[in-house]
Each structure stands twice: as structure tokens, then as C-alpha cells.
Enzyme design. Structure first.
Site, PDB file in Angstrom:
ATOM      1  CB  SER A 251      -0.915  -0.005   1.209  1.00 46.65           C
ATOM      2  OG  SER A 251      -0.153   0.321   2.340  1.00 46.65           O
ATOM      3  CE  LYS A 252      -0.807   6.038  -3.983  1.00 50.26           C
ATOM      4  NZ  LYS A 252      -2.118   6.445  -4.394  1.00 50.26           N
ATOM      5  NE  ARG A 253      -0.532   1.324   5.759  1.00 48.90           N
ATOM      6  CZ  ARG A 253       0.007   0.169   6.087  1.00 48.90           C
ATOM      7  NH1 ARG A 253       1.039   0.119   6.891  1.00 48.90           N
ATOM      8  NH2 ARG A 253      -0.490  -0.974   5.622  1.00 48.90           N
ATOM      9  CG  HIS A 254       4.224  -1.067   2.475  1.00 45.64           C
ATOM     10  ND1 HIS A 254       2.929  -1.442   2.237  1.00 45.64           N
ATOM     11  CD2 HIS A 254       4.581  -1.630   3.653  1.00 45.64           C
ATOM     12  CE1 HIS A 254       2.506  -2.206   3.243  1.00 45.64           C
ATOM     13  NE2 HIS A 254       3.489  -2.326   4.110  1.00 45.64           N
TER      14      HIS A 254
END
Ligand code: GLU
Length: 476
Positions: A251-254
Site C-alpha cells: 500500500s501507499k504506506r510502504h
């Protein structure tokens, strides 16, 4: 029929590596069939539009070595390639569906829809639209639509089995009773993905739709739309989502969900292509390293594996290292340009390259691996003493001897430096490891460097003497 594939990214941020993964499959498949690869910008969700995202899609494709045949940038005969510039086309097609009785105007307010949803949920039913406007008189609805806010919905038939044929997954059936009367034109006049994707894929003569598995559940709507328009559907391939080794979604968090991360870390685009392809496909000769051309030759769309492809960065490091070593020194210098610290001269870099090429994993490691060549290191005497495994006094004496030996070495070749320092070590009573580690730390403040005698040789006599002096003085 010419093979035509596409990606249809929405410009909602810096491209996800999954978009490039899709693009790679599309591109390789199109090219191996002498076909075309198209980029269509799906920007109908105005709320999620991000300035600059479109440019980022094209620069990421260019970086990875994919040149679209048609797009907003590359032109083509099937444009416009940006959905916001195709609104008339969608309206005309929505109108066609209404006229044929396959779609209808819906005037339900958001509040009404909300209460219907809640009622359904409370009754334990799927929160689907109750088709309140489906049976309005079409003429009356058309005239209301001229002045009243509305959406357009497609009609889903009752009690039908809708079948999706997926290239890899085979037949997937859906019960039409579980499919909602999907909005196809929103109240702002923009089409939803479902109408726009079908109309565009058809008008752009796309033969193979390769898209993420998250779209499988939408495909019955698309299949119905193809039927309503009396069009031949393309072939579908739903690819699995990329996952982390713990199986979680990227996800964008990664950081590593974004293509930018791979660029900034100094992965070579060749390695990223190689890595992404190997997530879903095995080379028939079990070859692990291959370039885009070889991939185009050998790739087999019918032989891809759709278990979750894992973004295993250790594997990527390994592939990247091999790719780095396959480059000529001058090409590697070229690739290192964006990573080269300002205080590292071109001349010194070309002398360093042969020393680090074997151990470089990513281009971004350049500075960390080499800074002692062009910056004075701050030697940590505590670490030095620990690694030397001896008393301060004897370490000092040993380093003095090293210094004298280097001072007296007039030849200054790697071999003569090595021979002289090996002799010093033997006479010092220190074991080889601590003896050479002490010199390494005293000169570089680093526990891991390229081969020590090469390093000494390249640093030069004067620098070595000065650094030894400073280190000896710091030992108290
Ligand atoms: N705009 C959609 C997305 O960004 C495209 C999906 C498709 O390829 O059809 O996910």
C-alpha cells in the site's frame, strides 16, 4: 487482428509499482505479437486528481524502458487518450443505452440512497440500490433529466449467470442477482469507470485487457455493457496484486509501493523489469537474468502463475547486483551520475569503480561505500581499540610501524604495499584479522571496504601518512 493492449492509470499520485507491473505485461505481450501498447489516462474521478501525476506515469514508463505506441504524449489515431476529453463520447453511448432500454435516469437523492442502504443492511441484505427509478416512464424521466439532478444507471438482468473468461483463471461465473444497477454517468456528468472503460477499450480496439484482480467483481457489468452495445468483448487477464513477504498488500504506506522509491534507491530499470517479470513468470530455461528483448521473445501469457507475487526486496538486491556487474565501467559511471556526491571527482570515481563494482548492491550505496576516499573520516578510537584486540600502547607502536613502512615504500604498488604490511603484521605478534582491521579503521573508519591494499594504494602515500598520524594522536 492486431494485438492492442493498454494501461489505463488514474492520475492520483506517483505511480504505484503495480501500474508498471501491468504496463510491463501489456507491453511485452503487445510487442511479442507485433502489436501496440496504449496509455489511456482515466481522469474521470476529479476528486482524486493530482497535479503532476500524469507526467509521473510517463516518466516512470520511460525510466523502465517502455515506450507507448499511443497516448496523450505519443499521439495516435484513437484519441483523445484522456477520458476527461471524451465526455461527449460517453454521453452519446449512455444515451444509446437509455434509448435501447438498457439504462435509465435515476433521480434518487443521496439521502434516499443512504436510507435504502441502511434498511437493506439492517435486514441482512446486500446494500444494493432498490431500483426505485428503474420503472419510471422513460419519456417523463428524459424530460425531468433536462432540469433535475440525476445519474444514469445500467439495468442488470435478473436470474442470469454471467460468465467471465479470464486468460489464466478460466471461466468465472457471476449470479446477476448479486450485481447492483451500476451508476454509469454521475451527477456531475462524468462517466464512472465502468462505462468509460468499456466504451474506450472498444473504440480504441483493445484486444487484451490486462488489469488488477480487484476488477474481477466489476467484470459482469462490463460483460453486460459489451452485450448491450452488441460489441465483441476483449480478452481479459486479471493479474494478482503484488504483496509483501508477509502477504500484506503493497500500500501507499510502504515506500516500495511507489516506482519513485526504486529510482531513488538506485535500482537499475533493467533489474526492476527482470524482477517484476520473475514475480509472475518463470523463464523456460530457468534463466534468472534476462533483459526486455529476451523477455519479449520468451514470455508466455498462458504460462504465468497467479499466486500472490511477492515483492521480495532481497531478491531484487541480488538481481540488481548482477545487473550492476554486467555493466561496463563506463556505463556504470554513467548510471551513477545522479548518485555521485559533489565532492567526488569524475577521475577519482573512475579509479574507485573497479574496487566497488563487485560489492555494489544499489547505486545509492555509492556515497556510503566510498566517502572515505574523498572526505576525512572521523576515526572512532573505541571501535579501533576493540577491533585491534590489544592495548593502546602496542596498537600505537604497531600503527607507527605501519606508518614508517608506508613512508619508506617508494614503489607504491599494490603488491609492494601488501608484501610490506604482511611482514609488519607477522613481526607485530598481532593476528592477521585484527592487524589489518586496525589499518582499515585507522584509514577509513569503516569496518567493510574494498580490498585493503587497493584502498591504501588509491588513497596515496600522503593521505595514508596523515590519517595514521591523526589516528595515532587520538589514541590516549
Ligand atoms: N483506472 C483504472 C485503475 O487505475 C484502470 C483499471 C483498468 O485497467 O481497467 O485502476
Amino acid at each position: 487482428m492486431t494485438t492492442r493492449t493498454r494501461i489505463a492509470p488514474s492520475p492520483t499520485g506517483f505511480p504505484h509499482v503495480g501500474t508498471i507491473f501491468q504496463a510491463l505485461l501489456d507491453y511485452v505481450y503487445a510487442k511479442q505479437n507485433q502489436g501496440q501498447f496504449i496509455v489511456r489516462i482515466e481522469d474521470t474521478d476529479r476528486g482524486r486528481f493530482v497535479e503532476g501525476a500524469e507526467e509521473a506515469i510517463f516518466s516512470s514508463l520511460e525510466w523502465i524502458g517502455i515506450k507507448p505506441d499511443e497516448s496523450v504524449v505519443h499521439g495516435g489515431n484513437y484519441g483523445p487518450y484522456r477520458q476527461s476529453e471524451r465526455l461527449d463520447i460517453y454521453h452519446q453511448h449512455a444515451k444509446e443505452l437509455i434509448d435501447a432500454g438498457h439504462a435509465y435516469y435515476c433521480f434518487c437523492s443521496p439521502e434516499r440512497l443512504d436510507s435504502v442502504r441502511k434498511e437493506k443492511q439492517a435486514a441482512g441484505l446486500p446494500p444494493m440500490y432498490d431500483r426505485h427509478c428503474r420503472n419510471l416512464d422513460p419519456k417523463e424521466a428524459a424530460s425531468r433529466a433536462e432540469t433535475e439532478p440525476h445519474v444514469i444507471r445500467m439495468k442488470i438482468p435478473d436470474n442470469e449467470t454471467i460468465i467471465l473468461n479470464d486468460i489464466v483463471r478460466g471461466e468465472i461465473s457471476f449470479d446477476s442477482n448479486t450485481v447492483d444497477d451500476q451508476v454509469i454517468v454521475k451527477s456531475d456528468g462524468f462517466p464512472t469507470y465502468h462505462l468509460a472503460v468499456v466504451v474506450d477499450d472498444h473504440l480504441m480496439e483493445i484486444t487484451h485487457v490486462v488489469r488488477g484482480e480487484e476488477w474481477i467483481s466489476s467484470s459482469p457489468k462490463h460483460i453486460l455493457l459489451y452485450r448491450y452495445f452488441d460489441w465483441q468483448p476483449p480478452q481479459f487477464l486479471h493479474t494478482p496484486l503484488l504483496r509483501n513477504p508477509d502477504k500484506s498488500k503493497l500500500s501507499k504506506r510502504h515506500g516500495h509501493a511507489s516506482v519513485k522509491w526504486y529510482q531513488e534507491q538506485g535500482y537499475l530499470p533493467e533489474a526492476v523489469v527482470n524482477f517484476l517479470a520473475s514475480r509472475i513468470w518463470n523463464h523456460p530455461d530457468e534463466q534468472e537474468i534476462y533483459n526486455m528483448d529476451e523477455l519479449i521473445q520468451k514470455f508466455d501469457i498462458n504460462n504465468i502463475h497467479i499466486m500472490s507475487p511477492i515483492v521480495d526486496l532481497k531478491k531484487l538486491d541480488w538481481i540488481n547486483g548482477l545487473w550492476i556487474r554486467s555493466l561496463s565501467d563506463s556505463e556504470l559511471i554513467n548510471r551513477l551520475k545522479p548518485f555521485k556526491p559533489e565532492d567526488l571527482s569524475d577521475e577519482l570515481l573512475s579509479q574507485i569503480i573497479p574496487l566497488i563494482k563487485e560489492r555494489l548492491v544499489t547505486l545509492a550505496e555509492l556515497e556510503g561505500l566510498t566517502s572515505f576516499f574523498f572526505r576525512e573520516p572521523e576515526v572512532d578510537s573505541a571501535v579501533l581499540l576493540k577491533e585491534a584486540k590489544t592495548e593502546t600502547a602496542s596498537l600505537k607502536t604497531y600503527l607507527e610501524t605501519v606508518k614508517r613502512t608506508l613512508t619508506n615504500n617508494s614503489e607504491w604498488t599494490i603488491e609492494s604495499i601488501e608484501a610490506a604490511l604482511r611482514q609488519v603484521q607477522q613481526e607485530s605478534g598481532l593476528k592477521p584479522r585484527p592487524a589489518f582491521m586496525s589499518i582499515r579503521l585507522a584509514l577509513t573508519d569503516s569496518l567493510a571496504t574494498p580490498p585493503l591494499f587497493d584502498v591504501i594504494h588509491l588513497l596515496g602515500k600522503e593521505t595514508c601518512i596523515n590519517r595514521l598520524d591523526r589516528t595515532i594522536a587520538s589514541l590516549t
